[in-house]
Write a protein that holds these residues in place. Structure first.
Motif, short mmCIF file in Angstrom:
data_model
loop_
_atom_site.label_atom_id
_atom_site.label_comp_id
_atom_site.label_asym_id
_atom_site.label_seq_id
_atom_site.Cartn_x
_atom_site.Cartn_y
_atom_site.Cartn_z
N GLU A 17 44.76 52.18 174.43
CA GLU A 17 44.75 51.46 173.15
C GLU A 17 45.74 52.06 172.17
OE1 GLU A 17 40.65 51.81 172.15
OE2 GLU A 17 40.05 50.00 173.26
N ALA A 18 45.83 53.39 172.13
CA ALA A 18 46.77 54.05 171.24
C ALA A 18 48.21 53.72 171.62
CB ALA A 18 46.55 55.56 171.26
N PHE A 19 48.49 53.76 172.92
CA PHE A 19 49.83 53.45 173.40
C PHE A 19 50.22 52.02 173.01
CE2 PHE A 19 53.16 52.23 176.26
CZ PHE A 19 53.84 53.39 176.61
N ALA A 20 49.33 51.06 173.27
CA ALA A 20 49.62 49.66 172.97
C ALA A 20 49.79 49.45 171.46
CB ALA A 20 48.49 48.77 173.50
N ARG A 21 48.97 50.09 170.67
CA ARG A 21 49.05 49.92 169.21
C ARG A 21 50.40 50.41 168.68
NH1 ARG A 21 44.60 51.89 168.39
NH2 ARG A 21 45.16 54.07 168.05
N ILE A 22 50.85 51.57 169.16
CA ILE A 22 52.13 52.11 168.70
C ILE A 22 53.28 51.21 169.14
CG2 ILE A 22 53.75 54.05 168.95
CD1 ILE A 22 51.19 55.83 169.28
N TYR A 29 58.07 42.53 169.32
CA TYR A 29 58.61 41.38 170.05
C TYR A 29 58.24 41.40 171.53
CZ TYR A 29 61.43 42.61 166.03
OH TYR A 29 61.82 43.03 164.78
N VAL A 30 57.75 42.52 172.02
CA VAL A 30 57.34 42.66 173.42
C VAL A 30 55.84 42.96 173.44
CG1 VAL A 30 57.70 43.89 175.59
CG2 VAL A 30 59.62 43.53 174.01
N PHE A 31 55.06 42.14 174.14
CA PHE A 31 53.61 42.25 174.06
C PHE A 31 53.07 43.42 174.89
CE2 PHE A 31 53.55 37.33 173.69
CZ PHE A 31 54.14 37.42 172.44
N PHE A 32 52.22 44.20 174.26
CA PHE A 32 51.48 45.27 174.93
C PHE A 32 50.04 45.19 174.48
CE2 PHE A 32 55.41 47.06 176.25
CZ PHE A 32 55.14 48.03 177.21
N THR A 33 49.12 45.36 175.42
CA THR A 33 47.71 45.51 175.12
C THR A 33 47.18 46.68 175.93
OG1 THR A 33 46.92 44.09 176.92
CG2 THR A 33 47.49 42.99 174.84
N ALA A 34 45.98 47.11 175.62
CA ALA A 34 45.39 48.20 176.40
C ALA A 34 45.30 47.80 177.88
CB ALA A 34 44.01 48.56 175.85
N ASP A 35 44.97 46.53 178.13
CA ASP A 35 44.88 46.07 179.52
C ASP A 35 46.23 46.15 180.22
OD1 ASP A 35 42.17 45.57 179.35
OD2 ASP A 35 42.41 43.43 178.95
N SER A 36 47.30 45.76 179.52
CA SER A 36 48.62 45.79 180.16
C SER A 36 49.10 47.21 180.38
CB SER A 36 49.64 44.99 179.35
OG SER A 36 49.99 45.64 178.15
N VAL A 37 48.74 48.13 179.48
CA VAL A 37 49.10 49.53 179.67
C VAL A 37 48.39 50.09 180.89
CG1 VAL A 37 48.99 51.85 178.66
CG2 VAL A 37 49.63 49.90 177.23
N GLU A 38 47.10 49.81 181.01
CA GLU A 38 46.35 50.28 182.18
C GLU A 38 46.91 49.67 183.46
OE1 GLU A 38 42.33 49.30 181.16
OE2 GLU A 38 41.97 51.25 180.21
N ASP A 58 49.15 66.76 165.32
CA ASP A 58 47.82 67.28 164.98
C ASP A 58 46.72 66.35 165.46
OD1 ASP A 58 48.81 69.60 163.83
OD2 ASP A 58 48.94 68.72 161.83
N GLY A 59 46.88 65.86 166.67
CA GLY A 59 45.86 65.02 167.30
C GLY A 59 46.00 63.54 167.06
N GLU A 60 46.89 63.13 166.14
CA GLU A 60 47.08 61.70 165.88
C GLU A 60 48.23 61.18 166.74
OE1 GLU A 60 48.12 58.64 162.19
OE2 GLU A 60 48.84 60.71 162.14
N ALA A 61 48.00 60.12 167.51
CA ALA A 61 49.04 59.52 168.34
C ALA A 61 50.04 58.79 167.46
CB ALA A 61 48.42 58.56 169.35
N ILE A 62 51.32 59.20 167.56
CA ILE A 62 52.34 58.59 166.68
C ILE A 62 53.56 58.09 167.44
CG2 ILE A 62 51.62 60.02 164.72
CD1 ILE A 62 54.17 61.70 165.16
N GLY A 63 53.65 58.37 168.74
CA GLY A 63 54.82 57.92 169.49
C GLY A 63 54.51 57.74 170.96
N THR A 64 55.34 56.96 171.63
CA THR A 64 55.16 56.70 173.06
C THR A 64 56.49 56.80 173.80
OG1 THR A 64 55.63 54.32 172.97
CG2 THR A 64 53.36 55.01 172.51
N ALA A 65 56.39 57.06 175.07
CA ALA A 65 57.53 56.93 175.98
C ALA A 65 57.02 56.36 177.28
CB ALA A 65 58.21 58.28 176.22
N GLN A 66 57.83 55.52 177.90
CA GLN A 66 57.53 55.05 179.25
C GLN A 66 58.78 55.28 180.08
OE1 GLN A 66 56.91 50.88 177.55
NE2 GLN A 66 57.73 50.41 179.59
N LEU A 67 58.60 55.87 181.23
CA LEU A 67 59.74 56.24 182.06
C LEU A 67 59.45 55.91 183.51
CD1 LEU A 67 59.15 59.33 183.59
CD2 LEU A 67 58.88 59.80 181.16
#
Length: 309
Positions: A17-22, A29-38, A58-67
């Protein structure tokens, strides 16, 4: 303020959920949801070595990377790395930490060339170029207000062509795979892709949780699919088309315009109010179709590349 980077924990819903939200905040413009991340983390081909990373402050998710490795490319050693930071959390080092962590992982997998999509904004391009990435091809994001747009009528199919949906191929989607593979091989871009694994396509594409079989229009001639537009939705009122393609032997007959117009009309009838699509900036035939439908450019991104080692 301490930024750390870690991989998503398998099966952890809050991470997805955190990944999709960020991602949706940074690149809506590109759709992400928790289901699509999983789905991505569990279903992509093992040869891709797909990894999703979270940067935390400090424990707050603020960025993502996908590789991942571009394992479907005929050129070995190519990799993909896309980094996104929440717009209200930039300047804290998350982007740098994610790039460094992603490059280290890819180098360990044998990658020697890394491609990364970067928004065509001054700050984003400077960030990439300072880290050794040079710009390449450009793509456009396009938007259509589906609630208010005066859509052109769906053209009459050429003789011998009829319209169906992907749902009509539920018992045997292989013909759609074969068409997708032919179109993907001709898709413009800096990284060539060749779809050759039907089982992987079923897992990654056909069973993607955001794919709408009922809104994916397919043009059929002589019992075989010859053109299609693949549709994903975000679980709300937003509709998006990804690949739109026509078999080589049937190009020049207006089939891309036909399948996109049909799908848009049915999407609006189903209650969708916002339509998204994207194109390589040099793909003038597809851009012309989208202009005819009423789409307008809302953002651009540039694919950058860096040689590792």
């Amino acid at each position: 303020m301490t930024v750390s980077v870690r991989a998503l924990r398998p099966g952890n819903r809050s991470d997805a959920e955190a990944f999709a939200r960020i991602r949706m905040l940074a690149l809506p413009y590109v759709f992400f949801t928790a289901d699509s991340v999983e789905h991505l983390t569990a279903r992509l081909h093992p040869d891709a070595h797909f990894t999703a990373l979270l940067a935390e402050d400090d424990g707050e998710a603020i960025g993502t990377a996908q590789l991942s490795l571009a394992h479907e490319s005929p050129e070995p050693g190519q990799a993909l790395l896309n980094v996104h930071v929440r717009p209200d959390r930039t300047g804290r080092g998350a982007g740098t930490a994610l790039v460094q962590a992603g490059e280290e992982l890819l180098a360990g997998l044998g990658a020697h060339k890394v491609f990364s999509w970067v928004l065509d904004e001054p700050a984003d391009r400077v960030f990439a170029e300072r880290r050794g990435y040079r710009p390449g091809s450009t793509a456009q994001f396009l938007l259509l207000d589906l609630a208010k747009a005066e859509l052109p009528p769906v053209p009459a199919p050429p003789p011998g062509v009829e319209l169906r949906t992907a749902a009509d191929f539920a018992d045997d989607p292989r013909p759609l795979f074969e068409l997708d593979a032919e179109c993907t091989a001709d898709e413009p871009g800096d990284v060539d892709h060749r779809l050759g694994d039907y089982g992987a396509w079923l897992e990654e594409t056909w069973r993607h949780p955001l794919l709408r079989h009922d809104l994916t229009t397919v043009a059929v001639a002589d019992g075989r699919p010859v053109a299609f537009t693949a549709v994903r939705t975000d679980g709300g009122v937003r509709y998006g088309t990804g690949m739109t393609g026509t078999a080589r032997a049937h190009r020049g007959r207006g089939l891309a315009k036909l399948v996109k117009a049909d799908s848009l009309h049915r999407a609006r009838a189903a209650g969708f109010t916002e339509a998204h699509t994207g194109n390589d900036a040099g793909n003038e035939p597809m851009l012309a179709v989208n202009r005819w439908l009423g789409y307008r450019v809302c953002a651009r991104e540039v694919q950058h590349v860096r040689e590792l080692g």
